[in-house]
Design a protein around this motif. Structure first.
Motif, mmCIF file in Angstrom:
data_model
loop_
_atom_site.group_PDB
_atom_site.id
_atom_site.type_symbol
_atom_site.label_atom_id
_atom_site.label_comp_id
_atom_site.label_asym_id
_atom_site.label_seq_id
_atom_site.Cartn_x
_atom_site.Cartn_y
_atom_site.Cartn_z
ATOM 1 N N UNK A 1 34.750 36.064 44.510
ATOM 2 C CA UNK A 1 34.291 35.064 45.869
ATOM 3 C C UNK A 1 34.082 33.870 45.741
ATOM 4 N N UNK A 2 34.192 33.418 44.058
ATOM 5 C CA UNK A 2 33.841 32.133 43.313
ATOM 6 C C UNK A 2 35.732 31.359 42.615
ATOM 7 N N UNK A 3 36.670 32.691 43.104
ATOM 8 C CA UNK A 3 37.697 32.297 42.646
ATOM 9 C C UNK A 3 38.144 30.563 43.972
ATOM 10 N N UNK B 1 45.096 43.393 45.785
ATOM 11 C CA UNK B 1 44.365 42.792 45.139
ATOM 12 C C UNK B 1 42.730 43.223 45.096
ATOM 13 N N UNK B 2 41.722 43.403 44.106
ATOM 14 C CA UNK B 2 40.831 43.641 44.111
ATOM 15 C C UNK B 2 39.323 42.621 44.306
ATOM 16 N N UNK B 3 38.577 43.189 45.149
ATOM 17 C CA UNK B 3 37.935 41.924 45.725
ATOM 18 C C UNK B 3 36.868 42.667 44.422
ATOM 19 N N UNK C 1 33.450 37.685 51.170
ATOM 20 C CA UNK C 1 33.266 37.426 49.396
ATOM 21 C C UNK C 1 32.776 36.337 49.426
ATOM 22 N N UNK C 2 33.642 35.103 49.914
ATOM 23 C CA UNK C 2 33.292 34.022 49.651
ATOM 24 C C UNK C 2 32.498 33.564 50.208
#
Length: 445
Positions: free
Chosen positions: A63-65, A81-83, A274-275
């Motif tokens: 989430x911090x990406x 894409x894996x969260x 996630x973000x």
């Protein structure tokens, strides 16, 4: 890995479902799959899918990406894409390998769910700005009126009110204008079409913004997101009356997950979730959805993400949907609002009657309506610095999100589950059945 280009439908391509009531939109898929893994054993599941379904190489994000990098990855057909924060992945798989993916997911204990990725929509019912019409005013809190049924009788006895000059009818109906709570410091994340970052009522209220829509900034060229943000957290003293914001001192996180035509795939929604969680949201408002059929189960991926969010202190609310044509046809609550761990919000009009388009509890096991809120002829912020009137469960949802921020301020030690229970327990009973309005009309603390 290159998928057949016909397998990835562009968000704007929306073939109508032939016949049938409602909006006429059938399920639309991107060709990818959304897979949820056991957080403690996701590597086993990923390896199983690599071996059996030859999925595209997995890129891991948190989430911090950097949001731009996440958006770019979601757009690429050669990666999955894996969260990591959600233990969920958006998986690219060749058409001939989809059956292998599904059968592997069923057999592999470390894979909790695997579902085709769908497109979701913002679906307000717009209307030109017009003079306020009759509505029953908010229920008095004069101290001598304690019983909620007595409040309803008092409101009816007062007759219709016309004054929406200072405060919108929606805020009056949920008593937000009478509450000492403002949602001060509580972060509300709105996952939608973005925001007008220069709107005079919203400048200084927004803590962070992000766009997960490829090639589009967070600026809202649709209007839906700005309207929802204004309702959830507009100021007590807007540049132009009436006041339309519920939690007037809440902080706002804006995640653009729907494009400027109001469409977006599940992967962008998951990126936004996630973000938002990583950035400290306590409430997540999603005025978006996709139609479901009678008897259709809720999406397991959204449900498990929402359940985990609750454990982390985050409440997710979503629009029940606008596919009904009452009284003749009532459509099921849409996804993801049909998940048991997500609050499904119905819409009522100024007479506190269920809006004709509001979806209902046709499907059980999560497909219920939880709560109702004002959703008809709602004034709120619009791109360009002005205001607009919109209608729909999309407009009802941010009323609930803002009120949750007020509840958090009033009860800072409550868990997310306790906040949900408090919200439902204090709802104002309505005459309609629970399948249409849930616990009733949401009320401010």
């Amino acid at each position: 890995m290159a998928n057949n280009p016909m397998d990835r439908r562009a968000p704007g391509d929306r073939p109508d479902r032939p016949g049938g009531p409602g909006t006429g939109r059938g399920a639309e898929y991107t060709g990818r799959y959304v897979v949820l893994f056991d957080p403690g054993n996701h590597e086993s599941g990923i390896n199983a899918l690599r071996a059996s379904a030859d999925i595209a190489p997995v890129e891991r994000v948190r989430g911090s990406a950097e949001p731009a990098s996440v958006t770019e990855l979601l757009e690429r057909p050669d990666v999955s894409v894996f969260f990591e924060d959600l233990a969920a992945a958006v998986v690219e798989v060749r058409p001939e390998k989809r059956h292998a993916l599904v059968t592997t997911a069923e057999a592999e204990s470390s894979i909790l769910a695997a579902e085709p990725e769908r497109l979701v929509y913002a679906s307000p019912i717009t209307a030109p700005h017009q003079a306020p019409t009759d509505f029953f005013p908010a229920y008095r809190s004069d101290g001598d009126v304690v019983d909620r049924q007595s409040q309803a009788e008092a409101a009816t006895a007062q007759g219709p009110a016309l004054d929406e000059q200072n405060v919108t009818w929606g805020l009056q109906a949920i008593r937000a204008n009478l509450s000492a709570m403002t949602g001060r410091g509580v972060k509300i994340a709105v996952l939608d079409t973005g925001v007008d970052t220069d709107h005079p009522d919203l400048v200084g209220r927004i803590d962070a913004t992000v766009s997960f829509v490829p090639g589009q900034s967070v600026e809202d060229l649709h209007g839906h997101g700005t309207h929802c943000i204004g309702t959830a957290a507009g100021p007590a003293n807007p540049a132009q009356k009436p006041r339309y914001g519920v939690a007037t001192e809440a902080r706002v996180l804006v995640a653009k997950v729907l494009d400027n035509t109001g469409h977006g795939p599940d992967g962008q929604i998951l990126a936004g979730l996630a973000w938002a969680i990583n950035n400290g949201a306590r409430v997540i408002s999603m005025s978006l959805g996709a139609e479901v059929q009678p008897g259709e189960l809720f999406p397991q991926t959204y449900e498990l993400v929402a359940k985990n969010a609750l454990d982390m202190g985050v409440v997710i609310v979503a629009a029940a949907g606008n596919a009904s044509l009452r009284p003749g046809f009532v459509a099921p609550v849409e996804r993801p609002a049909n998940c048991p761990s997500i609050l499904a919000v119905a819409s009522v009009d100024k007479a506190l009657q269920t809006a004709t388009s509001s979806c209902g509890a046709i499907n059980g096991d999560g497909g219920e309506v939880d709560i109702a809120a004002p959703g008809k002829f709602i004034i709120s912020a619009a791109p360009g610095g002005g205001h607009a009137v919109m209608s729909g469960t999309s407009m009802a949802t941010p009323h609930v999100a803002g009120l949750l921020a007020m509840l958090i301020q009033a009860n800072p030690d409550d868990s997310a589950a306790q906040l949900k229970a408090r919200l439902l327990a204090t709802a104002f009973p309505l005459s309609q059945p629970g399948r249409d309005v849930g616990a009733g009309l949401v009320q401010a603390p």
